[in-house]
Design an enzyme around this catalytic site. Sequence first.
Site, PDB file in Angstrom:
ATOM      1  N   ASP A   1      -9.640  28.330  22.157  1.00  0.00           N
ATOM      2  CA  ASP A   1     -10.328  29.479  21.523  1.00  0.00           C
ATOM      3  C   ASP A   1      -9.867  30.705  22.099  1.00  0.00           C
ATOM      4  OD1 ASP A   1     -11.308  29.687  23.914  1.00  0.00           O
ATOM      5  OD2 ASP A   1     -13.319  29.009  23.764  1.00  0.00           O
TER       6      ASP A   1
ATOM      7  N   ASP B   1     -15.906  21.397  16.190  1.00  0.00           N
ATOM      8  CA  ASP B   1     -15.738  21.263  17.623  1.00  0.00           C
ATOM      9  C   ASP B   1     -17.170  21.517  18.071  1.00  0.00           C
ATOM     10  OD1 ASP B   1     -15.744  23.634  19.824  1.00  0.00           O
ATOM     11  OD2 ASP B   1     -15.268  24.352  17.687  1.00  0.00           O
TER      12      ASP B   1
ATOM     13  N   CYS C   1     -23.087   0.313  17.425  1.00  0.00           N
ATOM     14  CA  CYS C   1     -21.923   0.673  17.962  1.00  0.00           C
ATOM     15  C   CYS C   1     -21.137  -0.099  18.895  1.00  0.00           C
ATOM     16  CB  CYS C   1     -22.282   2.035  18.892  1.00  0.00           C
ATOM     17  SG  CYS C   1     -21.109   2.702  19.997  1.00  0.00           S
TER      18      CYS C   1
ATOM     19  N   CYS D   1     -18.471   0.842  21.172  1.00  0.00           N
ATOM     20  CA  CYS D   1     -17.830   1.842  22.246  1.00  0.00           C
ATOM     21  C   CYS D   1     -18.206   0.900  23.679  1.00  0.00           C
ATOM     22  CB  CYS D   1     -18.698   2.907  22.408  1.00  0.00           C
ATOM     23  SG  CYS D   1     -20.169   3.070  23.278  1.00  0.00           S
TER      24      CYS D   1
ATOM     25  N   CYS E   1     -21.872   0.624  24.753  1.00  0.00           N
ATOM     26  CA  CYS E   1     -22.901  -0.196  24.087  1.00  0.00           C
ATOM     27  C   CYS E   1     -22.433  -1.777  24.435  1.00  0.00           C
ATOM     28  CB  CYS E   1     -22.720   0.159  22.526  1.00  0.00           C
ATOM     29  SG  CYS E   1     -23.533   1.618  22.331  1.00  0.00           S
TER      30      CYS E   1
ATOM     31  N   HIS F   1     -20.275   7.275  24.676  1.00  0.00           N
ATOM     32  CA  HIS F   1     -20.965   6.893  23.584  1.00  0.00           C
ATOM     33  C   HIS F   1     -20.981   7.933  22.627  1.00  0.00           C
ATOM     34  CE1 HIS F   1     -23.933   5.085  20.825  1.00  0.00           C
ATOM     35  NE2 HIS F   1     -24.521   6.480  20.985  1.00  0.00           N
TER      36      HIS F   1
END
Length: 379
Positions: free
Chosen positions: A95, A269, A307, A309, A312, A338
């Site tokens: 930014d 974002d 999920c 991931c 999980c 996660h």
Amino acid sequence: MKFPVYYEHIHTCKQTGARYGILHTPHGDFETPIFMPVGTQATVKTLIPEEIKEVSDGLILGNTYHLWLQPGDEIVKEFGGIRGFMKWDGALLTDSGGFQVFSLSKTRKITEEGVHFSHYKSGEKLFMSPEDSIHVQNNLGADIIMSFDECPPFNSSYEYMAESVDRTIRWAKRGLKAHNRKNDQGLFGIIQGGGNKDLRLHCINELKDLDFSGFSIGGLSVGESKEEMYEMLEYLKDVMPKDKPRYLMGVGTPDYLLEASMAGIDMCDCVLPTRLARNGTALTSHGKVVIRNATYERDWGKLDDECDCYTCKNYTRAYLRHLVKCKEIEAAMLLSIHNIHFLTNLMARVRIEIENDNLKNFVQEFYKKYGYTKEEESI
């Protein structure tokens, strides 16, 4: 001219007008719409680069203001920019530092040359100009960098907003002139104007024919109502340049990501997934889960039954609650893994639904399953 960052349009959703495309950068090509995790201090909080790569699409953010102050952009440059400093081999966006200048400093003085302000911790007197912001970002070395802009409150008076927009336009032109890495860094112009459609259009018309690689939408998700933001995004969908990437800054709740996608936004974002993680909260396919709650004390289930991931696949809700209650760093790490994975997968599904001309139907189904409607407050 040939831009180092450019947008390739592939398909427009017939239901919503959402765009599916490819964002090309010097360090990777990325399907859009995309969610980008924020690495404020050259780190996505609690995660190492290998973990960031696993749960994201490979495009993350760094913060110009904070890295300018600590450790200093010249030091980061000596290590090969942010990528060399943090050992990240993906793509980066920085930014401009403008939002922090205006939001973190209690005392500031805006002049045509730039902004005089105070360090948010020490109180040290500082100054940043459009040229300074670009110079710092050149040193940080991100693939995509931002123009230095003023971000006034959404409901500022029309007179002040008009003056601010014209200053932002002049600053954008100065920053573009100061940009010394046009061959390997794409510079985005920023569209300001608060809730005034005519000022937004004026800003677009002044910047659209200049050598910007893309355009960011500033001054939204800063306290205005959801309806005001949605209305402005819907307006901007039809007036922003169609051949350049569109970036909505600071947006990361699932509903905002979905609404932004339907409004033709390509990039978003937010610090949300890691911030929620540090507060013991998870984003799941059935809504947010405050894992510290006693109801999960003996819960053998995984965080999200849909999920896959790392978190999980390996840990129960009971164990995650235990970590949160003990204030273990691992709790923030596992929940960050996660949460970022959840938003990354959500955007992957959005892209599929755009290609299938089915995004509106998907969004309606998601809202029902997640447990809220457009009229309800964001998480």
